[in-house]
Design a protein around this motif. Structure first.
Motif, PDB file in Angstrom:
ATOM      1  N   LEU A  89     -14.660 -47.197 -24.284  1.00  0.00           N
ATOM      2  CA  LEU A  89     -14.573 -47.184 -22.829  1.00  0.00           C
ATOM      3  C   LEU A  89     -15.983 -47.109 -22.276  1.00  0.00           C
ATOM      4  CD1 LEU A  89     -12.798 -46.900 -20.199  1.00  0.00           C
ATOM      5  CD2 LEU A  89     -13.092 -44.428 -20.477  1.00  0.00           C
ATOM      6  N   VAL A  90     -16.284 -47.974 -21.325  1.00  0.00           N
ATOM      7  CA  VAL A  90     -17.585 -47.945 -20.648  1.00  0.00           C
ATOM      8  C   VAL A  90     -17.333 -47.655 -19.178  1.00  0.00           C
ATOM      9  CG1 VAL A  90     -19.612 -49.268 -19.961  1.00  0.00           C
ATOM     10  CG2 VAL A  90     -18.668 -49.539 -22.266  1.00  0.00           C
ATOM     11  N   ALA A 248     -16.005 -60.827 -19.872  1.00  0.00           N
ATOM     12  CA  ALA A 248     -15.286 -61.125 -18.633  1.00  0.00           C
ATOM     13  C   ALA A 248     -13.803 -60.808 -18.713  1.00  0.00           C
ATOM     14  CB  ALA A 248     -15.488 -62.593 -18.252  1.00  0.00           C
ATOM     15  N   VAL A 249     -13.212 -60.976 -19.891  1.00  0.00           N
ATOM     16  CA  VAL A 249     -11.773 -60.777 -20.035  1.00  0.00           C
ATOM     17  C   VAL A 249     -11.428 -59.308 -20.307  1.00  0.00           C
ATOM     18  CG1 VAL A 249      -9.737 -61.476 -21.368  1.00  0.00           C
ATOM     19  CG2 VAL A 249     -11.480 -63.156 -20.810  1.00  0.00           C
ATOM     20  N   THR A 250     -12.392 -58.514 -20.732  1.00  0.00           N
ATOM     21  CA  THR A 250     -12.148 -57.092 -20.963  1.00  0.00           C
ATOM     22  C   THR A 250     -11.610 -56.454 -19.683  1.00  0.00           C
ATOM     23  OG1 THR A 250     -13.962 -56.995 -22.562  1.00  0.00           O
ATOM     24  CG2 THR A 250     -13.192 -54.903 -21.652  1.00  0.00           C
ATOM     25  N   PRO A 251     -10.489 -55.735 -19.751  1.00  0.00           N
ATOM     26  CA  PRO A 251      -9.915 -55.162 -18.522  1.00  0.00           C
ATOM     27  C   PRO A 251     -10.885 -54.219 -17.814  1.00  0.00           C
ATOM     28  CG  PRO A 251      -8.826 -54.291 -20.496  1.00  0.00           C
ATOM     29  CD  PRO A 251      -9.673 -55.427 -20.935  1.00  0.00           C
ATOM     30  N   SER A 260     -11.645 -51.040 -25.734  1.00  0.00           N
ATOM     31  CA  SER A 260     -10.708 -50.998 -26.852  1.00  0.00           C
ATOM     32  C   SER A 260      -9.549 -51.970 -26.667  1.00  0.00           C
ATOM     33  CB  SER A 260     -10.159 -49.575 -27.028  1.00  0.00           C
ATOM     34  OG  SER A 260      -9.455 -49.156 -25.866  1.00  0.00           O
ATOM     35  N   LYS A 261      -9.284 -52.372 -25.416  1.00  0.00           N
ATOM     36  CA  LYS A 261      -8.191 -53.303 -25.138  1.00  0.00           C
ATOM     37  C   LYS A 261      -8.648 -54.764 -25.129  1.00  0.00           C
ATOM     38  CE  LYS A 261      -5.680 -49.955 -22.261  1.00  0.00           C
ATOM     39  NZ  LYS A 261      -5.124 -49.676 -20.910  1.00  0.00           N
ATOM     40  N   ALA A 262      -9.946 -54.996 -25.293  1.00  0.00           N
ATOM     41  CA  ALA A 262     -10.484 -56.356 -25.183  1.00  0.00           C
ATOM     42  C   ALA A 262      -9.824 -57.344 -26.131  1.00  0.00           C
ATOM     43  CB  ALA A 262     -11.996 -56.338 -25.389  1.00  0.00           C
ATOM     44  N   PRO A 263      -9.661 -57.052 -27.442  1.00  0.00           N
ATOM     45  CA  PRO A 263      -9.075 -58.054 -28.350  1.00  0.00           C
ATOM     46  C   PRO A 263      -7.698 -58.535 -27.926  1.00  0.00           C
ATOM     47  CG  PRO A 263     -10.129 -56.309 -29.604  1.00  0.00           C
ATOM     48  CD  PRO A 263     -10.105 -55.849 -28.172  1.00  0.00           C
ATOM     49  N   SER A 264      -6.815 -57.625 -27.527  1.00  0.00           N
ATOM     50  CA  SER A 264      -5.461 -58.041 -27.144  1.00  0.00           C
ATOM     51  C   SER A 264      -5.470 -58.817 -25.841  1.00  0.00           C
ATOM     52  CB  SER A 264      -4.543 -56.820 -27.022  1.00  0.00           C
ATOM     53  OG  SER A 264      -5.003 -55.924 -26.023  1.00  0.00           O
TER      54      SER A 264
END
Length: 382
Positions: A89-90, A248-251, A260-264
């Motif tokens: 998380l950033v 860009a797609v990372t929530p 941590s949710k970026a891959p999905s």
């Protein structure tokens, strides 16, 4: 609605993505080329993807001085950045300070801690603070990724962003018509329409549209924060665009990137349309892809072509995600070694050999296919 293609901007800005300069010889002839390395008597430059060695005595006095003062980034000095742990998380403090002043040319200048926004229309501090948080959070995200991007760690400069109230004023200033925003590598600035910042005109003032999402901006912000070395042959295209897509797609929400949710999210974005904003590459879960060697070494103009740009951006995002999370031990070791090699001056197939880590191209294709098949995506390299 599909995610808008970036090919119009990408094609028109091909030369801007290269860290090129104009060289002049003793006879006054000029050449556009990117400097790669130097020795006591010569300089090696990259011309249309080919390395060329030029004797220093053939160059103008100013060019010889440039070469003398040129230093490649110190990899050892940034080795600790390659060893950072992958963030989960950033987040940044939302209470950032915004200052404002009027420019001598009638523009309006707004400054956050690391950005300077030059606008041709007056804005209030509330929306400026809102979109400044996105810029500052993206910077912090790129800083925390173990890619050793030196540009993202600069503290003594503010990155420049030019804002425009209309498409006409944006295009007149050099923005590609039909694009939402663009990074100009040659000038190291971002140009963007106010509407692309999530602003809407209400009467004579601009306000935030809180229902809008934006993937274009983090993509271009990432380009501005990416070291110029990472745009060389062998990385330009699949990595430079795939990396920007990854960010860009990372929530994102209110100053926070859920890494941590970026891959999905990337899997969903590339194969279909996002449930959040109905935008995506929509390549499907069964993907026929070109051979990896061809894909990773293609020219940028081919990569960003109107015919295949949407597919190539999507596949680039899948590859970067694979190397970040699924390759080898899942520790991104090979892609970090690849970036180390680029910082040391390797380009093209020489740099990609480091990424392959002893594997043939066919073995690498098998590994990528296996890595994504486990997650429900079938990639066949043809």
């Amino acid at each position: 609605m599909k995610f808008p293609k970036l090919t119009v901007a990408a094609l028109s800005l091909l030369s801007d993505f290269l860290s090129a300069r104009t060289w002049t010889d003793v006879k006054g002839r000029t050449l556009e080329a990117e400097m790669v390395s130097k020795s006591e008597s010569s300089v090696t430059v990259l011309v249309r993807g080919q390395k060329t060695e030029i004797a220093l005595e053939m160059l103008s006095e100013s060019d010889q001085k440039f070469v003398k003062n040129w230093e490649r980034g110190d990899v050892a000095g940034y080795e600790a950045l390659f060893e950072q742990k992958w963030p989960k998380l950033v987040s940044i403090d939302l209470d950032i300070e915004i200052t404002e002043e009027e420019g001598e040319d009638g523009s309006y200048i707004y400054r956050s801690p690391h950005y300077e926004f030059i606008s041709n229309t007056e804005l209030s501090k509330v929306p400026v603070k809102r979109f400044s948080v996105l810029f500052e959070a993206t910077r912090e995200y790129v800083r925390q990724l173990p890619y050793a991007n030196k540009k993202a760690h600069q503290e003594s400069v503010r990155y420049q962003v030019f804002l425009f109230d209309t498409m006409e004023s944006y295009v007149r200033a050099g923005g590609p018509e039909g694009s939402a925003g663009v990074y100009l590598g040659g000038k190291d600035v971002i140009m963007v329409l106010c509407q692309s910042l999530g602003l809407v005109k209400r009467g004579s003032t601009w306000a935030m549209d809180y229902d809008r999402t934006n993937k274009t901006l983090p993509h271009e912000i990432t380009h501005q924060l990416t070291d110029r070395e990472y745009f060389v042959e062998g990385a330009r295209g699949w990595f430079s665009e795939g990396f920007a897509e990854y960010v860009a797609v990372t929530p994102y929400r209110s100053g926070k990137f859920s890494v941590s949710k970026a891959p999905s999210y990337i899997e969903e974005y590339v194969t279909s349309f996002s449930r959040v904003d109905n935008r995506g590459r929509n390549l499907g879960e069964e993907i026929l892809a070109p051979r990896l060697e061809k894909f990773m070494t293609m020219s940028y103009s081919d990569f960003a072509s109107a015919e295949n740009g949407n597919f190539n951006y999507g596949l680039g995002a899948l590859l970067v995600t694979y190397f970040n999370h699924y390759d080898g031990e899942g520790d991104a070791a090979n892609i970090k070694n690849f970036l180390r090699a680029i910082k040391q001056g390797k380009t093209g197939t020489e740099a990609l050999e480091v990424l392959r880590a002893g594997r043939s191209w066919e073995q690498l294709e098998e590994d990528v296919t296996t890595g994504w098949r486990k997650r429900g995506v079938k990639i066949d390299f043809m």
